[in-house]
Design a protein around this motif. Sequence first.
Motif, PDB file in Angstrom:
ATOM      1  N   VAL A 105       0.824  -1.208   0.000  1.00  0.00           N
ATOM      2  CA  VAL A 105       0.000   0.000   0.000  1.00  0.00           C
ATOM      3  C   VAL A 105       0.858   1.258   0.000  1.00  0.00           C
ATOM      4  N   GLY A 106       2.179   1.106   0.006  1.00  0.00           N
ATOM      5  CA  GLY A 106       3.079   2.237  -0.168  1.00  0.00           C
ATOM      6  C   GLY A 106       3.628   2.870   1.090  1.00  0.00           C
ATOM      7  N   PHE A 107       3.281   2.346   2.270  1.00  0.00           N
ATOM      8  CA  PHE A 107       3.747   2.963   3.504  1.00  0.00           C
ATOM      9  C   PHE A 107       5.272   2.936   3.627  1.00  0.00           C
ATOM     10  N   SER A 108       5.893   1.793   3.308  1.00  0.00           N
ATOM     11  CA  SER A 108       7.348   1.688   3.448  1.00  0.00           C
ATOM     12  C   SER A 108       8.053   2.645   2.495  1.00  0.00           C
ATOM     13  N   LEU A 109       7.624   2.680   1.237  1.00  0.00           N
ATOM     14  CA  LEU A 109       8.223   3.591   0.270  1.00  0.00           C
ATOM     15  C   LEU A 109       8.050   5.036   0.713  1.00  0.00           C
TER      16      LEU A 109
END
Length: 223
Positions: free
Chosen positions: A72-76
């Motif tokens: 879902v893009g949290f780490s990026l």
Amino acid sequence: MTSPVTLDRREGPYGEVVLRRRAEHYEIIANGTFLMDTSDGRSERLLIDAALAALPEESRTGASVLVGGLGVGFSLAHAAADPRWGRIAVAEREEAIIDWHRRGPLAAISGAALADPRTVILHTDLVAHLRTTTDTYDALCLDIDNGPDWTVTEDNESLYSAEGLAACAARLNPGGILAVWSARPSADFEESLRNAGFSAVRTEEIPVARGVPDVVHLGVRPG
């Protein structure tokens, strides 16, 4: 509990992947298995922070990271928000997930990170990429499964084997950090990391409302 609404459903080379909305949150489902949602990104952010903190202080500024799984893009987004990362690569094998970030509702999370010149998205299978690329990194932050003991596809099991961990070590610079997200602790995986030659093996926990905590397993490639 609010019933989910399916926004997109696609069949790909690795099976079915689905994007759903439940109230104000989004969920990703792969082959009928819940992967992650946008309700709480603490453990995804810990994955990035713990890897950076484990690096020697003199190596943190300008460090390079390969994030395994766009999700879902949290780490990026968290990596891109930290100016100390000098190069941010993300390996994602599902074209649909990349599309949901570039042109879909998940752009609200990752849009700024995708526009960051430090970021590159690699449309590739992480396991294959680790075994074929010659690129090296200061940190590998892997979040492609629900953990070493609970993989999304059988092919991913090899990542946590002796051969797979050797491939991870080969892609790390000396003193580099391997960080692996898991929905539950795994003493067996800790032992696998030690047997693969990683040092300073430890596990950081994120408490959850019910059940066992999410964790990040960490190991250092010796210098």
